[in-house]
Write a protein that holds these residues in place. Sequence first.
Motif, PDB file in Angstrom:
ATOM      1  N   VAL A 261       0.849  -1.186   0.000  1.00  0.00           N
ATOM      2  CA  VAL A 261       0.000   0.000   0.000  1.00  0.00           C
ATOM      3  C   VAL A 261       0.886   1.238   0.000  1.00  0.00           C
ATOM      4  CG1 VAL A 261      -1.836   1.230   1.218  1.00  0.00           C
ATOM      5  CG2 VAL A 261      -1.723  -1.266   1.341  1.00  0.00           C
TER       6      VAL A 261
ATOM      7  N   LEU B 208       0.762   5.140   0.539  1.00  0.00           N
ATOM      8  CA  LEU B 208      -0.132   6.127   1.127  1.00  0.00           C
ATOM      9  C   LEU B 208       0.665   7.323   1.618  1.00  0.00           C
ATOM     10  CD1 LEU B 208      -3.136   6.532   1.893  1.00  0.00           C
ATOM     11  CD2 LEU B 208      -2.606   5.476   4.083  1.00  0.00           C
TER      12      LEU B 208
ATOM     13  N   HIS C 182     -10.026   0.486  -1.495  1.00  0.00           N
ATOM     14  CA  HIS C 182      -8.937   1.454  -1.521  1.00  0.00           C
ATOM     15  C   HIS C 182      -8.853   2.137  -2.880  1.00  0.00           C
ATOM     16  CE1 HIS C 182      -4.887   3.109  -1.014  1.00  0.00           C
ATOM     17  NE2 HIS C 182      -5.130   3.009   0.275  1.00  0.00           N
TER      18      HIS C 182
ATOM     19  N   HIS D 133      -8.876   6.118  -3.265  1.00  0.00           N
ATOM     20  CA  HIS D 133      -7.532   6.661  -3.448  1.00  0.00           C
ATOM     21  C   HIS D 133      -7.108   6.441  -4.895  1.00  0.00           C
ATOM     22  CE1 HIS D 133      -7.190   7.125   0.908  1.00  0.00           C
ATOM     23  NE2 HIS D 133      -7.701   5.910   1.008  1.00  0.00           N
TER      24      HIS D 133
END
Length: 69
Positions: free
Chosen positions: A15, A17, A38, A42
């Motif tokens: 991930v 981020l 997600h 995002h």
Amino acid sequence: MTSPLPNEPDVHLSVFLHGARFDFAACLTAALLFVQEHRERHYVDAVNVLPDSAEGWPRLPCERLYIER
């Protein structure tokens, strides 16, 4: 911590981020639901399931919530 679905294989999630990369292990069902959610919230490429082993990575936080909807 053990898998909430021990009969399923674990996968390696990566991930990205806010400029940081986080790696987790998750059961396949939780991983697929996490990826879907997600990507809706995002960047599409901010989370990936990697082909290598999930062994040694910490479990996805709140993994069980993704399969108990």
